[in-house]
Design a protein around this motif. Structure first.
Motif, mmCIF file in Angstrom:
data_model
loop_
_atom_site.group_PDB
_atom_site.id
_atom_site.type_symbol
_atom_site.label_atom_id
_atom_site.label_comp_id
_atom_site.label_asym_id
_atom_site.label_seq_id
_atom_site.Cartn_x
_atom_site.Cartn_y
_atom_site.Cartn_z
ATOM 1 N N PRO A 407 0.800 -1.232 0.000
ATOM 2 C CA PRO A 407 0.000 0.000 0.000
ATOM 3 C C PRO A 407 0.830 1.279 0.000
ATOM 4 N N VAL A 408 2.152 1.175 0.297
ATOM 5 C CA VAL A 408 3.020 2.355 0.271
ATOM 6 C C VAL A 408 3.949 2.224 -0.936
ATOM 7 N N ALA A 409 3.765 3.105 -1.889
ATOM 8 C CA ALA A 409 4.490 3.004 -3.159
ATOM 9 C C ALA A 409 5.810 3.760 -3.114
ATOM 10 N N ARG A 410 6.706 3.354 -3.985
ATOM 11 C CA ARG A 410 7.905 4.150 -4.226
ATOM 12 C C ARG A 410 7.642 5.202 -5.295
ATOM 13 N N LYS A 411 6.794 4.831 -6.285
ATOM 14 C CA LYS A 411 6.525 5.742 -7.395
ATOM 15 C C LYS A 411 5.063 5.632 -7.811
ATOM 16 N N VAL A 412 4.435 6.766 -8.017
ATOM 17 C CA VAL A 412 3.071 6.833 -8.534
ATOM 18 C C VAL A 412 3.149 7.142 -10.024
ATOM 19 N N PHE A 413 2.617 6.232 -10.832
ATOM 20 C CA PHE A 413 2.679 6.394 -12.286
ATOM 21 C C PHE A 413 1.493 7.173 -12.840
ATOM 22 N N PHE A 414 0.316 6.955 -12.259
ATOM 23 C CA PHE A 414 -0.856 7.686 -12.753
ATOM 24 C C PHE A 414 -1.898 7.835 -11.650
ATOM 25 N N VAL A 415 -2.733 8.835 -11.835
ATOM 26 C CA VAL A 415 -3.882 9.083 -10.977
ATOM 27 C C VAL A 415 -5.077 9.236 -11.905
ATOM 28 N N GLY A 416 -6.245 8.772 -11.470
ATOM 29 C CA GLY A 416 -7.373 8.826 -12.389
ATOM 30 C C GLY A 416 -8.722 8.867 -11.721
ATOM 31 N N SER A 417 -9.734 8.953 -12.557
ATOM 32 C CA SER A 417 -11.128 9.053 -12.125
ATOM 33 C C SER A 417 -11.971 8.042 -12.877
ATOM 34 N N VAL A 418 -12.917 7.424 -12.167
ATOM 35 C CA VAL A 418 -13.887 6.509 -12.771
ATOM 36 C C VAL A 418 -15.242 7.204 -12.791
ATOM 37 N N LYS A 419 -15.786 7.431 -13.969
ATOM 38 C CA LYS A 419 -17.132 7.993 -14.134
ATOM 39 C C LYS A 419 -17.925 7.038 -15.016
ATOM 40 N N TRP A 420 -18.533 6.026 -14.370
ATOM 41 C CA TRP A 420 -19.235 4.982 -15.124
ATOM 42 C C TRP A 420 -20.714 5.343 -15.228
ATOM 43 N N LEU A 421 -20.959 6.424 -15.971
ATOM 44 C CA LEU A 421 -22.301 6.986 -16.087
ATOM 45 C C LEU A 421 -22.823 6.809 -17.504
ATOM 46 N N ASN A 422 -24.088 7.151 -17.685
ATOM 47 C CA ASN A 422 -24.675 7.088 -19.024
ATOM 48 C C ASN A 422 -24.312 8.312 -19.858
ATOM 49 N N ARG A 423 -23.650 9.266 -19.229
ATOM 50 C CA ARG A 423 -23.179 10.454 -19.963
ATOM 51 C C ARG A 423 -21.667 10.417 -20.073
ATOM 52 N N PRO A 424 -21.104 11.107 -21.067
ATOM 53 C CA PRO A 424 -19.645 11.113 -21.224
ATOM 54 C C PRO A 424 -18.947 11.893 -20.111
ATOM 55 N N PHE A 425 -17.671 11.620 -19.968
ATOM 56 C CA PHE A 425 -16.791 12.368 -19.072
ATOM 57 C C PHE A 425 -16.640 13.768 -19.655
ATOM 58 N N ASP A 426 -16.985 14.811 -18.879
ATOM 59 C CA ASP A 426 -17.020 16.161 -19.463
ATOM 60 C C ASP A 426 -15.947 17.065 -18.878
ATOM 61 N N ARG A 427 -16.027 18.341 -19.254
ATOM 62 C CA ARG A 427 -14.999 19.308 -18.865
ATOM 63 C C ARG A 427 -14.941 19.482 -17.349
#
Length: 482
Positions: A407-427
């Motif tokens: 659970p404790v990393a040496r390096k973080v490669f990416f960070v992200g968001s999950v939006k599993w909705l019926n609409r697209p990911f917007d601005r």
């Protein structure tokens, strides 16, 4: 669902490899196969026996059967099997397992054969001498024959204990944990693709016991609508059977499980939900119950924040999506189904579906990204752990963090968001991700990427500047097809 056997090719190959070794060495091998109820253990082994075209005996213990009756049933199974070439099977008048296994040894041919002992924990709990008798028979009689002994059980903790270092069968059997079908296998079973296949996997949990009733090409909500007209539907009965088999009494463990299933994620909230009118469950009582649910029963998963710094608090969730949905919506719907209110039952689940799906899909997305990282199919080399990150206030809460370890990393490669909705990911979603990502310990704006997991992709007016990867339903399924 397609009536033919779908998936499990890896497991079939593993078992066939054992047969090949047995054929070469002339000595037996044992494999202990464990997995949750309705995950398809018996079906897998039956399919393997059919494909192998070898003499075999398939015996399943009955819960609560007296030891003498279990031995009698076992010898009857031997008589009906292909072992022994039709030779008469002597009766075991003593009703003892040592004598029953001795009879088995006399029937095994000099060419490869298969013996299956299903529901092994039931046989073990009914006769304290069973484990030792099987170990002795294996060492002295069975392992010298070219036989593949398959030991099946649904109680994960009991099956792990069966081969543990302080138990008679330690070191004598390989272990195979059978998981639900993966998302690509669910897609093949249902004839669906893309977001529809992901929905089917979430609704069924990838459990063959549910998918066998799924008409090919039917979308998840239409399948749910049909099942709400049937009080005997596996959609309801499969999670009920799991609960009755592993948590038969309404004790504190069951209350904790139901508290987690109702959406309580932190220890504090779980303690309150599982408490009584006198107050919440004390931490001294809660800690061993959580350990039993996560480590022994493996019905609950514990997630810790993932970053370059230790984080708290851990959160808990029901590990099986089908059981998770049962607690969240199907249990109440079933009450309506039993009273003949199919329309109201469907409407009840449908109202919960979008919000429930948005949270339930997160572990599935994380696992698919982790597998993609291990396969070298992400823009970053070295991704071996994917989780989420949150602070003590859960503000903000980042859905995705990809790192080199947990659970404790040496390096973080990416960070992200999950939006599993019926609409697209917007601005607005993009701006919130960029704003909150910098809060994750280990985030480096020069090297850390941004990932968007979206059911409906990106809004056409949303710039992809700064977004390194868009993870769609098709991306998720493709990982499991490799």
């Amino acid at each position: 669902m397609n009536s033919s056997f779908i998936g499990r090719e890896r497991e079939i190959r593993l078992l066939q490899h054992r047969i090949d070794r047995i054929s070469q060495s002339g000595r037996g091998a044992a494999v202990a196969i464990r997995g949750r109820r309705q995950v398809g253990k018996s079906r897998l082994v039956q399919e393997f026996c059919d494909r192998a075209r070898l003499p075999y005996c398939f015996w399943s213990a009955s819960k609560g059967a007296a030891p003498a009756l279990a031995v009698e049933d076992f010898t009857a199974g031997l008589a009906a099997s292909g072992l022994g070439g039709g030779a008469p099977v002597p009766a075991v008048r003593t009703g003892s397992w040592p004598d029953a296994f001795a009879v088995l040894a006399t029937l095994l041919p000099q060419s490869p054969s298969i013996v299956v002992l299903d529901e092994l924990p039931w046989a073990s709990e009914q006769d304290a001498a069973f484990d030792g008798a099987l170990q002795t028979a294996w060492d002295r009689l069975l392992s010298t024959k070219p036989v593949l002994l398959l030991l099946l059980g649904s109680d994960l903790h009991m099956m792990e204990r069966f081969t543990a270092y302080d138990r008679p069968f330690y070191g004598r059997a390989d272990t195979l944990k059978l998981l639900p079908l993966n998302p690509a296998e669910t897609a093949a079973a249902t004839g669906l693709s893309g977001a529809d296949a992901v929905d089917a996997h979430l609704l069924s949990g990838g459990l063959p016991g549910v998918l066998r009733a799924w008409p090919e090409g039917l979308a998840a909500m239409e399948f749910l609508r049909l099942e709400c007209e049937d009080p005997a539907s596996p959609l309801f009965s499969v999670p009920q059977q799991t609960l009755l088999a592993e948590f038969p009494t309404p004790d504190q463990t069951r209350r904790v499980l139901e508290g987690i299933g109702s959406g309580n994620r932190t220890r504090q909230n779980i303690a309150v939900a599982a408490g009584s009118v006198q107050g919440g469950l004390p931490s001294g009582a809660l800690a061993p119950i959580l350990r039993r649910l996560t480590v022994e029963k493996q019905v609950v998963a514990e997630d810790a924040p993932l970053s370059t710094q230790p984080g708290r608090p851990s959160v808990f969730r029901i590990a099986d999506p089908n059981l998770q949905l049962y607690f969240a919506a199907l249990r109440d719907a079933f009450e309506l189904v039993q009273r003949g209110h199919a329309v109201q039952a469907f409407g009840s689940v449908r109202r919960h579906w979008d919000s429930w799906r948005g949270r339930a899909v997160e572990p599935m997305v994380r696992e698919s990204l982790r597998v993609a990282g291990m396969l070298g199919e992400l823009p970053w080399d070295g991704v071996e752990a994917v989780g989420g990150w949150w602070n003590r206030q859960f503000d903000p809460e980042l859905d995705l963090v990809g790192a080199d370890r947990a659970p404790v990393a040496r390096k973080v490669f990416f960070v992200g968001s999950v939006k599993w909705l019926n609409r697209p990911f917007d601005r607005r979603d993009r701006d919130a991700l960029m704003r909150n990502a910098a809060r994750v310990p280990g985030f480096d704006p020069a090297t850390t990427g941004l990932v968007v997991a979206s059911r409906a992709g990106l809004d056409r007016d949303t710039s992809t500047d700064g977004i390194d990867l868009v993870w769609t339903p098709e991306s998720l399924l493709r990982v499991w097809e490799t």
